[in-house]
Design a protein around this motif. Sequence first.
Motif, PDB file in Angstrom:
ATOM      1  N   ILE A 192       4.725  13.175   9.474  1.00  0.00           N
ATOM      2  CA  ILE A 192       3.709  12.122   9.735  1.00  0.00           C
ATOM      3  C   ILE A 192       2.777  12.095   8.888  1.00  0.00           C
ATOM      4  O   ILE A 192       2.040  13.168   8.816  1.00  0.00           O
ATOM      5  N   ARG A 193       2.433  11.079   8.168  1.00  0.00           N
ATOM      6  CA  ARG A 193       1.485  11.304   6.868  1.00  0.00           C
ATOM      7  C   ARG A 193       0.405  10.114   6.855  1.00  0.00           C
ATOM      8  O   ARG A 193       0.444   9.006   7.557  1.00  0.00           O
ATOM      9  N   ASP A 194      -0.789  10.497   6.382  1.00  0.00           N
ATOM     10  CA  ASP A 194      -1.994   9.616   6.206  1.00  0.00           C
ATOM     11  C   ASP A 194      -2.064   9.568   4.564  1.00  0.00           C
ATOM     12  O   ASP A 194      -2.535  10.587   3.971  1.00  0.00           O
ATOM     13  N   HIS A 195      -1.642   8.594   3.809  1.00  0.00           N
ATOM     14  CA  HIS A 195      -1.423   8.529   2.476  1.00  0.00           C
ATOM     15  C   HIS A 195      -0.657   9.517   2.015  1.00  0.00           C
ATOM     16  O   HIS A 195       0.572   9.946   2.294  1.00  0.00           O
ATOM     17  N   ASN A 196      -1.415  10.407   1.230  1.00  0.00           N
ATOM     18  CA  ASN A 196      -0.686  11.460   0.727  1.00  0.00           C
ATOM     19  C   ASN A 196      -0.668  12.748   1.430  1.00  0.00           C
ATOM     20  O   ASN A 196      -0.343  13.635   0.994  1.00  0.00           O
TER      21      ASN A 196
END
Length: 82
Positions: free
Chosen positions: A61-65
């Motif tokens: 699960i990502r937040d942008h990079n």
Amino acid sequence: MALSIVLHQAGVDHVLIDRLAQGLQSSRAGVIHAQTLETLEPLGVTQRLSELALKLQNFAIRDHNRALLKFDFSKLPSRHPY
């Protein structure tokens, strides 16, 4: 859907009715978890679902990079570690 499969396998004539007037524009089952596959095994649908699946051993699960959470499904104590 599971009930419909069981009724069909038992030879029970039935009709499956969906409350929605038309289909959604998105998937209603984008992910099937390992435990769900194990639960569906007695219905005889797991093998076909596994054949058609895009199997992921790793997921994030990502937040942008930046990865917020990382999962390694290959270590699940399951016959379906994906």
